[in-house]
Design a protein around this motif. Structure first.
Motif, PDB file in Angstrom:
ATOM      1  N   ILE A  24       0.456   6.341   4.587  1.00  0.00           N
ATOM      2  CA  ILE A  24       1.238   5.215   4.101  1.00  0.00           C
ATOM      3  C   ILE A  24       2.363   5.803   3.261  1.00  0.00           C
ATOM      4  CG2 ILE A  24       1.251   3.121   2.722  1.00  0.00           C
ATOM      5  CD1 ILE A  24      -1.768   2.891   3.356  1.00  0.00           C
ATOM      6  N   PHE A  25       3.614   5.623   3.708  1.00  0.00           N
ATOM      7  CA  PHE A  25       4.780   6.129   3.009  1.00  0.00           C
ATOM      8  C   PHE A  25       5.383   5.010   2.173  1.00  0.00           C
ATOM      9  CE2 PHE A  25       4.664   8.713   6.925  1.00  0.00           C
ATOM     10  CZ  PHE A  25       4.538   9.967   6.350  1.00  0.00           C
ATOM     11  N   ASN A  26       5.660   5.311   0.911  1.00  0.00           N
ATOM     12  CA  ASN A  26       6.307   4.352   0.024  1.00  0.00           C
ATOM     13  C   ASN A  26       7.755   4.788  -0.164  1.00  0.00           C
ATOM     14  OD1 ASN A  26       7.139   2.598  -1.918  1.00  0.00           O
ATOM     15  ND2 ASN A  26       5.770   3.332  -3.512  1.00  0.00           N
ATOM     16  N   SER A  27       8.686   4.071   0.447  1.00  0.00           N
ATOM     17  CA  SER A  27      10.101   4.395   0.278  1.00  0.00           C
ATOM     18  C   SER A  27      10.789   3.399  -0.654  1.00  0.00           C
ATOM     19  CB  SER A  27      10.810   4.448   1.631  1.00  0.00           C
ATOM     20  OG  SER A  27      10.639   3.240   2.326  1.00  0.00           O
ATOM     21  N   GLY A  28      10.020   2.571  -1.332  1.00  0.00           N
ATOM     22  CA  GLY A  28      10.580   1.644  -2.311  1.00  0.00           C
ATOM     23  C   GLY A  28      10.687   2.318  -3.667  1.00  0.00           C
ATOM     24  N   ASN A  29      11.003   1.539  -4.690  1.00  0.00           N
ATOM     25  CA  ASN A  29      11.148   2.101  -6.027  1.00  0.00           C
ATOM     26  C   ASN A  29      10.121   1.544  -7.019  1.00  0.00           C
ATOM     27  OD1 ASN A  29      12.181  -0.448  -6.374  1.00  0.00           O
ATOM     28  ND2 ASN A  29      14.095   0.186  -7.297  1.00  0.00           N
ATOM     29  N   VAL A  30       9.039   0.982  -6.497  1.00  0.00           N
ATOM     30  CA  VAL A  30       7.922   0.542  -7.328  1.00  0.00           C
ATOM     31  C   VAL A  30       6.631   1.129  -6.772  1.00  0.00           C
ATOM     32  CG1 VAL A  30       8.992  -1.608  -8.111  1.00  0.00           C
ATOM     33  CG2 VAL A  30       7.666  -1.603  -6.025  1.00  0.00           C
ATOM     34  N   VAL A  31       5.657   1.269  -7.636  1.00  0.00           N
ATOM     35  CA  VAL A  31       4.359   1.787  -7.219  1.00  0.00           C
ATOM     36  C   VAL A  31       3.665   0.733  -6.373  1.00  0.00           C
ATOM     37  CG1 VAL A  31       2.112   2.594  -8.035  1.00  0.00           C
ATOM     38  CG2 VAL A  31       4.183   3.237  -9.261  1.00  0.00           C
ATOM     39  N   VAL A  32       3.075   1.158  -5.267  1.00  0.00           N
ATOM     40  CA  VAL A  32       2.397   0.239  -4.363  1.00  0.00           C
ATOM     41  C   VAL A  32       0.901   0.534  -4.411  1.00  0.00           C
ATOM     42  CG1 VAL A  32       2.156  -0.490  -1.961  1.00  0.00           C
ATOM     43  CG2 VAL A  32       4.401   0.105  -2.862  1.00  0.00           C
ATOM     44  N   ASP A  33       0.118  -0.515  -4.627  1.00  0.00           N
ATOM     45  CA  ASP A  33      -1.327  -0.411  -4.622  1.00  0.00           C
ATOM     46  C   ASP A  33      -1.796  -0.887  -3.252  1.00  0.00           C
ATOM     47  OD1 ASP A  33      -3.958  -0.102  -5.330  1.00  0.00           O
ATOM     48  OD2 ASP A  33      -4.053  -1.934  -6.513  1.00  0.00           O
ATOM     49  N   THR A  34      -2.422  -0.006  -2.503  1.00  0.00           N
ATOM     50  CA  THR A  34      -2.838  -0.377  -1.152  1.00  0.00           C
ATOM     51  C   THR A  34      -4.329  -0.662  -1.113  1.00  0.00           C
ATOM     52  OG1 THR A  34      -3.143   1.944  -0.571  1.00  0.00           O
ATOM     53  CG2 THR A  34      -1.032   0.958  -0.037  1.00  0.00           C
ATOM     54  N   GLU A  35      -4.703  -1.490  -0.176  1.00  0.00           N
ATOM     55  CA  GLU A  35      -6.104  -1.820   0.035  1.00  0.00           C
ATOM     56  C   GLU A  35      -6.382  -1.689   1.529  1.00  0.00           C
ATOM     57  OE1 GLU A  35      -8.590  -5.876  -0.209  1.00  0.00           O
ATOM     58  OE2 GLU A  35      -7.586  -5.304  -2.073  1.00  0.00           O
ATOM     59  N   ILE A  36      -7.489  -1.077   1.851  1.00  0.00           N
ATOM     60  CA  ILE A  36      -7.834  -0.844   3.251  1.00  0.00           C
ATOM     61  C   ILE A  36      -9.124  -1.571   3.577  1.00  0.00           C
ATOM     62  CG2 ILE A  36      -8.457   0.923   4.945  1.00  0.00           C
ATOM     63  CD1 ILE A  36      -6.755   2.879   3.330  1.00  0.00           C
ATOM     64  N   SER A  37      -9.115  -2.236   4.725  1.00  0.00           N
ATOM     65  CA  SER A  37     -10.336  -2.881   5.202  1.00  0.00           C
ATOM     66  C   SER A  37     -10.541  -2.485   6.659  1.00  0.00           C
ATOM     67  CB  SER A  37     -10.241  -4.401   5.059  1.00  0.00           C
ATOM     68  OG  SER A  37      -9.195  -4.885   5.854  1.00  0.00           O
ATOM     69  N   ALA A  38     -11.733  -2.694   7.169  1.00  0.00           N
ATOM     70  CA  ALA A  38     -12.040  -2.282   8.544  1.00  0.00           C
ATOM     71  C   ALA A  38     -12.804  -3.380   9.262  1.00  0.00           C
ATOM     72  CB  ALA A  38     -12.866  -1.001   8.535  1.00  0.00           C
TER      73      ALA A  38
END
Length: 174
Positions: free
Chosen positions: A139-153
């Motif tokens: 997961i690449f973050n090219s924005g200017n804020v921190v991104v909190d990711t969540e993964i589900s399956a």
């Protein structure tokens, strides 16, 4: 006597309608903001030796755009915001002649943008029952804020078998 220069006006890129200056980042690529400063010197604008601004650790000279009278002239320049994070930022503008200096402080808000990209280059599974395999998802973050990711399956289903979601392990590898 040498008169001190005066900063009469300061304008810059403003992407917002609210009070103050708001700059929206570019979705892809760098955001460049333009700055214009109107400087007056009663001794004549030709006696002005430098008009510059200091933002972060960077100082940059502004160039003469045009004069509006024998005493006043607009100076212009631009700066990139690609290395700045979202939030409030301040800078100062300085006008200097041979003996005097004057300055003006200004602030702006660099708005946040979330821009992520999911890279799944190879995610084919050819496993036998009881075997394990590791696949990478980036997961690449090219924005200017921190991104909190969540993964589900969900259960992985094929024509012959099912890999239940409780058999899928997710781990972070930075």
């Amino acid at each position: 006597l040498n008169s001190a220069p005066e900063i009469l006006a300061l304008t810059m890129t403003d992407d917002g309608a609210e009070e103050g200056i708001q700059i929206l980042p570019s979705f892809q690529g760098e955001k460049v903001a333009e700055l214009q400063v109107l400087v007056n010197d009663s001794d004549g604008f030709s006696t002005i030796q430098e008009v510059s601004f200091l933002l972060g650790n960077t100082s940059q000279n502004l160039s003469l755009k045009n004069n509006v009278s024998l005493e006043a002239a607009w100076y212009t320049g631009n700066f990139s915001l690609s290395s700045f994070s979202a939030g409030e930022h301040s800078f100062s503008v300085v006008a200097r002649d041979s003996e005097n200096m004057t300055s003006m402080n200004q602030s702006f808000r660099y708005e946040g943008i979330v821009s992520t990209e999911l890279n799944v280059t190879s995610f084919t599974l050819q496993m036998q029952s009881g075997s394990t395999e590791t696949r990478n998802i980036q997961i690449f973050n090219s924005g200017n804020v921190v991104v909190d990711t969540e993964i589900s399956a969900e259960d992985l289903v094929s024509e012959k078998d099912v890999i239940p979601k409780h058999a899928i392990a997710v781990f972070e590898n930075v």
